[in-house]
Design an enzyme around this catalytic site. Structure first.
Site, PDB file in Angstrom:
ATOM      1  N   GLU A 117      43.550  39.794  43.104  1.00  0.00           N
ATOM      2  CA  GLU A 117      44.705  40.676  43.287  1.00  0.00           C
ATOM      3  C   GLU A 117      44.531  41.487  44.565  1.00  0.00           C
ATOM      4  OE1 GLU A 117      47.330  42.785  40.129  1.00  0.00           O
ATOM      5  OE2 GLU A 117      45.619  44.095  40.549  1.00  0.00           O
ATOM      6  N   ASP A 130      41.645  45.020  32.163  1.00  0.00           N
ATOM      7  CA  ASP A 130      41.206  44.375  33.405  1.00  0.00           C
ATOM      8  C   ASP A 130      41.024  42.871  33.211  1.00  0.00           C
ATOM      9  OD1 ASP A 130      40.697  46.852  35.132  1.00  0.00           O
ATOM     10  OD2 ASP A 130      39.567  47.285  33.313  1.00  0.00           O
ATOM     11  N   ASP A 141      40.341  40.644  38.955  1.00  0.00           N
ATOM     12  CA  ASP A 141      40.999  41.941  39.140  1.00  0.00           C
ATOM     13  C   ASP A 141      39.918  42.933  39.570  1.00  0.00           C
ATOM     14  OD1 ASP A 141      42.847  44.025  39.103  1.00  0.00           O
ATOM     15  OD2 ASP A 141      42.508  44.433  36.976  1.00  0.00           O
TER      16      ASP A 141
END
Length: 175
Positions: free
Chosen positions: A76, A148, A16
């Site tokens: 992502e 996260d 992420d």
């Protein structure tokens, strides 16, 4: 790039990306079975210039990749927000997050935030609490230290669920 094995255990890292905190999560997947391996985040010091932050993210991810030896990676995708400058900076962090596994010869898949939420929770607009609750069910041994890191585990889970269709698509296209 390594070829995506469709059967057998595979170690996956989810990433992420972020300039302040880049979350990472490593799982093993064998069929529908998911096993938690590790998670955490790379947090560059706030006082570093952009180039220093990007370097710190790269070095941190390289250490994680070296330590945990994943076979596949998933990152992502960046969503565009109203602040174009912030979006561009986040895109640079995302580029580093894609570059680090590629430098280790690891294939990198990309997933939209809504696809990650829909895969893990069942709804494309789930909130962070819903993701955390589902992570406790899907990976009971995982205790992510930050949102996260939890998001990174969710990205890895998404890849575990979608990797077979990704591998077959790449074979059909001839990559």
């Amino acid at each position: 790039m390594t070829e995506l094995p469709i059967r057998g255990p595979v170690r996956i890292i989810g990433i992420d990306p972020g300039l302040r905190r880049t979350g990472w999560g490593v799982i093993e997947a064998e069929g529908n079975r998911l096993i938690y391996v590790a998670c955490g985040s790379v947090e560059p010091p706030d006082n570093l210039p952009l180039s220093g932050r990007l370097l710190a993210i790269h070095e941190g991810l390289a250490a994680v990749l070296s330590d945990h030896q994943p076979m596949e990676a998933a990152v992502e995708q960046t969503f565009v927000n109203k602040d174009g400058v912030a979006t561009l900076k986040l895109g640079q962090a995302r580029g580093v997050a894609m570059l680090a596994p590629a430098m280790f010869g690891i294939s990198v898949a990309e997933y939209a935030p809504n696809q990650v939420k829909k895969t893990v929770v069942g709804a494309g607009h789930a909130d962070k609490q819903q993701i955390a609750m589902m992570l406790k069910i899907l990976l009971p041994k995982a205790e992510p230290p930050s949102a996260d890191a939890a998001d990174a585990l969710a990205i890895a889970i998404t890849h575990a669920h979608h990797r077979q269709s990704t591998a077959l698509r790449l074979k059909v296209v001839g990559i």
